[in-house]
Scaffold this active site. Structure first.
Site, PDB file in Angstrom:
ATOM      1  N   HIS A  24       0.894  -1.316  -0.045  1.00 46.83           N
ATOM      2  CA  HIS A  24       0.067  -0.002  -0.220  1.00 46.83           C
ATOM      3  C   HIS A  24       0.703   1.237  -0.104  1.00 46.83           C
ATOM      4  O   HIS A  24       0.295   2.363  -0.077  1.00 46.83           O
ATOM      5  CB  HIS A  24      -0.909  -0.197   1.227  1.00 46.83           C
ATOM      6  CG  HIS A  24      -1.891  -1.383   1.016  1.00 46.83           C
ATOM      7  ND1 HIS A  24      -2.933  -1.239   1.877  1.00 46.83           N
ATOM      8  CD2 HIS A  24      -2.165  -1.989  -0.097  1.00 46.83           C
ATOM      9  CE1 HIS A  24      -3.825  -2.404   1.502  1.00 46.83           C
ATOM     10  NE2 HIS A  24      -3.268  -2.769   0.248  1.00 46.83           N
ATOM     11  N   ARG A  53      -6.848   2.413   1.976  1.00 45.45           N
ATOM     12  CA  ARG A  53      -7.284   1.230   2.342  1.00 45.45           C
ATOM     13  C   ARG A  53      -6.988   0.931   3.777  1.00 45.45           C
ATOM     14  O   ARG A  53      -6.955  -0.103   4.237  1.00 45.45           O
ATOM     15  CB  ARG A  53      -6.644   0.154   1.334  1.00 45.45           C
ATOM     16  CG  ARG A  53      -7.151   0.200  -0.038  1.00 45.45           C
ATOM     17  CD  ARG A  53      -6.070  -0.556  -0.843  1.00 45.45           C
ATOM     18  NE  ARG A  53      -4.974   0.315  -1.033  1.00 45.45           N
ATOM     19  CZ  ARG A  53      -3.791   0.054  -1.771  1.00 45.45           C
ATOM     20  NH1 ARG A  53      -4.207  -1.114  -2.862  1.00 45.45           N
ATOM     21  NH2 ARG A  53      -2.841   0.749  -2.057  1.00 45.45           N
TER      22      ARG A  53
HETATM   23  C1  HEM Z   1      -6.027  -9.869   5.144  1.00 45.06           C
HETATM   24  C2  HEM Z   1      -5.308  -9.277   4.214  1.00 45.06           C
HETATM   25  C3  HEM Z   1      -5.671  -8.863   2.984  1.00 45.06           C
HETATM   26  C4  HEM Z   1      -6.891  -8.607   2.422  1.00 45.06           C
HETATM   27  C5  HEM Z   1      -8.250  -8.709   2.849  1.00 45.06           C
HETATM   28  C6  HEM Z   1      -6.604  -8.004   1.114  1.00 45.06           C
HETATM   29  C7  HEM Z   1      -7.631  -7.957   0.129  1.00 45.06           C
HETATM   30  C8  HEM Z   1      -7.341  -7.166  -1.224  1.00 45.06           C
HETATM   31  C9  HEM Z   1      -8.328  -6.785  -2.130  1.00 45.06           C
HETATM   32  C10 HEM Z   1      -9.668  -6.755  -1.729  1.00 45.06           C
HETATM   33  C11 HEM Z   1      -7.870  -6.246  -3.224  1.00 45.06           C
HETATM   34  C12 HEM Z   1      -8.272  -5.739  -4.294  1.00 45.06           C
HETATM   35  C13 HEM Z   1      -8.747  -6.580  -5.425  1.00 45.06           C
HETATM   36  C14 HEM Z   1      -9.134  -6.031  -6.621  1.00 45.06           C
HETATM   37  O1  HEM Z   1     -10.088  -5.500  -6.506  1.00 45.06           O
HETATM   38  O2  HEM Z   1      -8.224  -6.333  -7.735  1.00 45.06           O
HETATM   39  C15 HEM Z   1      -6.417  -6.437  -2.914  1.00 45.06           C
HETATM   40  C16 HEM Z   1      -5.318  -6.013  -3.825  1.00 45.06           C
HETATM   41  C17 HEM Z   1      -4.027  -6.259  -3.574  1.00 45.06           C
HETATM   42  N1  HEM Z   1      -3.332  -6.936  -2.613  1.00 45.06           N
HETATM   43 FE1  HEM Z   1      -4.325  -7.774  -0.810  1.00 45.06          FE
HETATM   44  N2  HEM Z   1      -5.184  -8.147   0.583  1.00 45.06           N
HETATM   45  C18 HEM Z   1      -4.692  -8.482   1.995  1.00 45.06           C
HETATM   46  C19 HEM Z   1      -3.208  -8.755   2.005  1.00 45.06           C
HETATM   47  C20 HEM Z   1      -2.166  -8.461   0.860  1.00 45.06           C
HETATM   48  C21 HEM Z   1      -1.031  -8.833   1.193  1.00 45.06           C
HETATM   49  C22 HEM Z   1      -0.249  -9.607   2.382  1.00 45.06           C
HETATM   50  C23 HEM Z   1      -0.347  -8.596   0.026  1.00 45.06           C
HETATM   51  C24 HEM Z   1       1.143  -8.800  -0.354  1.00 45.06           C
HETATM   52  C25 HEM Z   1       2.199  -9.192   0.258  1.00 45.06           C
HETATM   53  C26 HEM Z   1      -1.551  -8.030  -0.779  1.00 45.06           C
HETATM   54  C27 HEM Z   1      -1.152  -7.575  -1.967  1.00 45.06           C
HETATM   55  C28 HEM Z   1      -2.017  -6.897  -2.842  1.00 45.06           C
HETATM   56  C29 HEM Z   1      -1.726  -6.440  -4.062  1.00 45.06           C
HETATM   57  C30 HEM Z   1      -0.322  -6.255  -4.851  1.00 45.06           C
HETATM   58  C31 HEM Z   1      -2.979  -5.880  -4.449  1.00 45.06           C
HETATM   59  C32 HEM Z   1      -3.237  -5.042  -5.832  1.00 45.06           C
HETATM   60  C33 HEM Z   1      -3.185  -3.496  -5.676  1.00 45.06           C
HETATM   61  C34 HEM Z   1      -3.404  -2.587  -6.434  1.00 45.06           C
HETATM   62  O3  HEM Z   1      -4.478  -2.261  -6.905  1.00 45.06           O
HETATM   63  O4  HEM Z   1      -2.535  -2.372  -7.103  1.00 45.06           O
HETATM   64  N3  HEM Z   1      -2.323  -8.091  -0.135  1.00 45.06           N
HETATM   65  N4  HEM Z   1      -6.220  -7.004  -1.753  1.00 45.06           N
END
Ligand code: HEM
Length: 765
Positions: free
Chosen positions: A270, A420
């Site tokens: 983020h 977020r």
């Molecule tokens: C409880 C923990 C987490 C939740 C609930 C969560 C949830 C989400 C959600 C809802 C999205 C948006 C998906 C979309 O509409 O395309 C997202 C995007 C993403 N998440 Fe997670 N995430 C979590 C943890 C993580 C972790 C640990 C990582 C990496 C180590 C990560 C990396 C990413 C990345 C790279 C994106 C794309 C962001 C962008 O729009 O550029 N997330 N995540």
């Protein structure tokens, strides 16, 4: 409708330019996309969204045109409200036929979504300015005599682009204040690279390693529809891939690393990327909310659910909205007389610069700063009585996603540098830690340098906070994820290289870095001082989404932090990928059909035109797999090899990266390692303010930055935590494996004391 704009001038006069705009609005498949952009970049002109320009008839008043042109100031969040208002006053609401449902209008609208007779392989030749014949043939533009560039000259097209705001965001940054730019980052990341000042800046396009893969070579997601001649092999539904090979009830604890490994990954992400979503959550064609329809009608691109789905029945689907295209790519490129495939926008600065603390635009940063006391602080929220430390301030404005269930939570979302911050409680705890860290550092610097003003304190503290994040990421976190093999692939730092573009790669944000989703435990543990469960207990993840009230009412951030560093994380096992809280209960409070993060990731990959796994194998010097057997060295999982995808050429990047077998001593497979190291090398080498770049800090200061650790940040900024392990990413048992905070090294800020009042020296400002 009257313009509310105070200086909107004589409203009954339309200039040539405005009339041209009105004229161009007749081609609303294009104009609406420009409008989408306009909203994204501040001046939201929702009034021209399609459906509200009934065929460009007289009913469109001059005032409406004018208010559209001047761009009533509205944040993107207000757009749906405006749309709603317009709908209310539209002919439809008075029982008349909807003019925009006329055959011409709907066939034009379809031209964005269903170029069913386009044959990309045969017809598509992506030449900039590719010629009218090509445009109509390739993209099935409406054939009934409409050729946009017959009707609107290039001169006017440019004018439309300017008026609509489509080109407004093509900002040319001013890097002339070299005294500032030598020392400090801008908030939007511009002027980091002085030759290419927009590299890595917020609100610019993601970078590509490989040319995008759209079904029509241009803007439609792969798998959107099957070619009529049966040429295409079907792609499995993302939800099917999720249920068949991604969702898992079984969780194997990581024997080495804590759940903090996951949490740092998300917090770090983020700081680097957030894709700009479509500006409206409602169908352009008729204003129906994407949450209530199962159509693929822009911007809705609902996730279809197979008939025999274990959870979702009765032909229902999952909410999904396409990401916003870059203005001048996809459909809007046609407006600019060229043909460029659709690209997506990163809202954030790509650099690891703590933009998750400070925001990614000048305006965001101003909203976060406390400018009243001239102490260089960030705004603070409520005080925690037991520690005297502050929580984040609340976000102001209309009720947010944190207050969906009024009976449960009257507490609004917290405000932080990234939007977020409230997504789940562990993340909110991290934001709280780091905003406190800024204020701690700024306060200490102020005590050391009473003559510094608020701005100087703010910028110096911000620089130190960003540098600490870089150090923790590259010295402590990445070596655990990438192991020795990956760190070798990353290579040593050899100094700033201005030829490296540090922009975030689309495949990184959309697939590779989402590997972190496989590290998430289904439960957030909440531990007291002796590492026992708190009275309110642990919490299943789905109850931790957007629930800041739990920080206020259920013990603050300490129990959550102990639960992150005091409990093993989830091991990456190719047959145990995303826990069911994420695939079956994601944001269940807000959606009638709970979302599925795995399906979203796959759908997002197709939305963004991310090429298949095999293409990235080739990029990473692995073999191009002709047969599924050719994957056997990297992927043992048979599901993906045999059952889901018809051909090796089709496999979506995200699921394939997730099921790769781990390289021993790492938490990643070979292609994932290659993509992560490619990105992290660029982020390091292409950052002029990289903390180890000579001149950014004095050698003595750099020695201090190298003392930084997440453990120290927790000691300094949690409410009461005093016992923890030196390396909070590594599993340790209470009490033997832990030390007292007194034994954790700290960054000695005395090295920032200005010793040169009146003369040139270390920090002569
Ligand atoms: C409880 C923990 C987490 C939740 C609930 C969560 C949830 C989400 C959600 C809802 C999205 C948006 C998906 C979309 O509409 O395309 C997202 C995007 C993403 N998440 Fe997670 N995430 C979590 C943890 C993580 C972790 C640990 C990582 C990496 C180590 C990560 C990396 C990413 C990345 C790279 C994106 C794309 C962001 C962008 O729009 O550029 N997330 N995540």
């Amino acid at each position: 409708m009257r313009s509310k704009h105070p200086s909107s001038g004589p409203q009954n006069l339309l200039t040539d330019a405005q009339q041209t705009f009105l004229y161009a609005a007749c081609f609303y498949p294009y104009v609406r996309i420009i409008m989408e952009q306009a909203c994204v970049f501040g001046a939201c002109k929702c009034f021209f969204l399609p459906g509200y320009i009934p065929g460009c008839e007289e009913s469109l008043s001059r005032q409406q045109v004018w208010s559209g042109l001047v761009g009533l100031p509205a944040s993107p969040a207000h757009c749906p409200v405006s749309i709603h208002t317009m709908q209310h006053h539209s002919a439809l609401s008075h029982g008349a036929a909807a003019p925009w449902q006329s055959p011409t209008a709907s066939s034009m609208a379809r031209s964005e979504t269903q170029p069913s007779h386009a044959h990309p392989d045969r017809d598509y030749h992506p030449q900039p300015g590719g010629g009218r014949g090509c445009l109509t043939r390739c993209f099935a533009l409406p054939s009934a005599g409409y050729r946009y560039n017959d009707l609107v000259s290039p001169h006017y097209l440019t004018m439309i682009a300017n008026l609509s705001g489509c080109s407004a965001h093509r900002r040319t940054p001013n890097c002339s204040d070299i005294c500032f730019h030598q020392k400090y980052r801008t908030h939007d990341g511009s002027c980091n690279n002085l030759q290419h000042p927009m590299w890595g800046a917020s609100l610019t396009a993601f970078q590509r390693l490989l040319k995008p893969a759209y079904q029509n070579g241009f803007n439609l997601p792969r798998g959107f529809s099957l070619a009529e001649d049966g040429r295409d092999l079907p792609l499995p539904l993302p939800r099917l891939v999720s249920t068949a090979m991604i969702g898992t009830e079984t969780i194997t604890p990581d024997d080495q690393f804590t759940h903090m490994l996951m949490q740092w990954g998300q917090f770090l992400d983020h700081d680097m990327d957030q894709t700009v979503a479509a500006i409206s959550m409602s169908r352009f064609s008729d204003g129906a909310p994407c949450s209530e329809v199962c159509s693929n009608d822009p911007p809705c691109f609902s996730i279809a659910v197979p008939a025999n789905d274990p959870r979702v029945r009765n032909g229902r689907c999952m909410f999904f909205v396409r990401s916003s295209p870059v203005c001048g790519s996809g459909m809007t490129s046609l407006l600019m007389n060229s043909v460029y495939a659709r690209e997506q926008i990163n809202h954030l600065t790509s650099y690891i610069d703590a933009s998750n603390v400070y925001g990614s635009t000048e305006q965001e940063s101003r909203e976060l700063r406390d400018l009243s006391g001239r102490k260089g602080l960030l705004k603070r929220g409520r005080v925690v009585p037991s520690s005297g430390k502050h929580l984040l301030p609340f976000a102001v404005g209309p009720p947010t996603e944190c207050m969906r269930d009024e009976s449960e939570s009257p507490v609004p979302c917290f405000l932080a540098g990234d939007h977020r911050a409230n997504e789940q409680l562990g993340l909110t705890a991290m934001h709280t830690l780091w905003f406190r860290e800024h204020n701690r550092v700024a306060t200490e610097l102020g005590a050391l340098n009473p003559h510094w003003d608020g701005d100087l304190l703010y910028h110096e503290a911000r620089k130190i906070v960003g540098a600490q994040m870089q150090h923790i990421t590259y010295a402590h976190w990445l070596p655990k994820v990438l192991g020795e093999a990956g760190m070798k692939m990353l290579g040593e730092y050899k100094g700033y290289n201005p030829n490296v573009n540090a922009g975030i790669l689309n495949a990184f944000a959309t697939a590779a870095f989402r590997f972190g989703h496989t590290l998430i435990n289904p439960i957030l543990y909440r531990l007291n001082e002796t590492f026992q469960p708190i009275r309110q207990g642990h919490i299943p993840l789905h109850k931790a989404f957007f629930s800041p009230f739990r920080i206020i009412q259920e013990g603050g951030i300490d129990p959550l932090l102990r639960g992150l560093f005091g409990v093993p994380g989830k091991m990456r096992v190719p047959s145990e990928l995303l826990n069911m809280e994420l695939t079956e209960k994601l944001f269940s409070m807000a959606h009638s059909v709970s979302l599925d993060l795995a399906a979203i990731n796959i759908q997002r990959g197709r939305d963004h035109g991310i090429p298949p796994y095999n293409d990235f194998r080739v990029f990473c010097n692995l073999s191009s797999a002709q047969e599924f057997e050719d994957l056997r060295n990297e992927i043992k999982n048979l599901e993906i090899r045999e059952n889901l995808y018809g051909t090796t050429k089709n496999i979506d990047l995200f699921p394939a990266l997730m099921v790769e077998d781990l390289v021993p001593g790492t938490r990643v497979g070979p292609t994932l390692m290659c993509l992560l190291t490619t990105q992290f090398r660029r982020l390091r080498d292409g950052d002029r303010f990289w903390y180890e770049n000579p001149g950014v800090f004095t050698p003595a200061q750099l020695t201090q930055i190298r003392q930084a650790s997440l453990a120290r940040v927790i000691c300094d900024n949690s409410d009461h935590i005093q016992q923890l392990q030196r390396d909070v990413f590594r599993v340790a048992s209470y009490l033997q494996g832990m030390v007292s905070c007194e034994d954790i090294p700290a960054v000695d800020l005395r090295l920032w004391q200005d010793c040169c009042e009146g003369e040139e020296g270390m920090l002569c400002h």
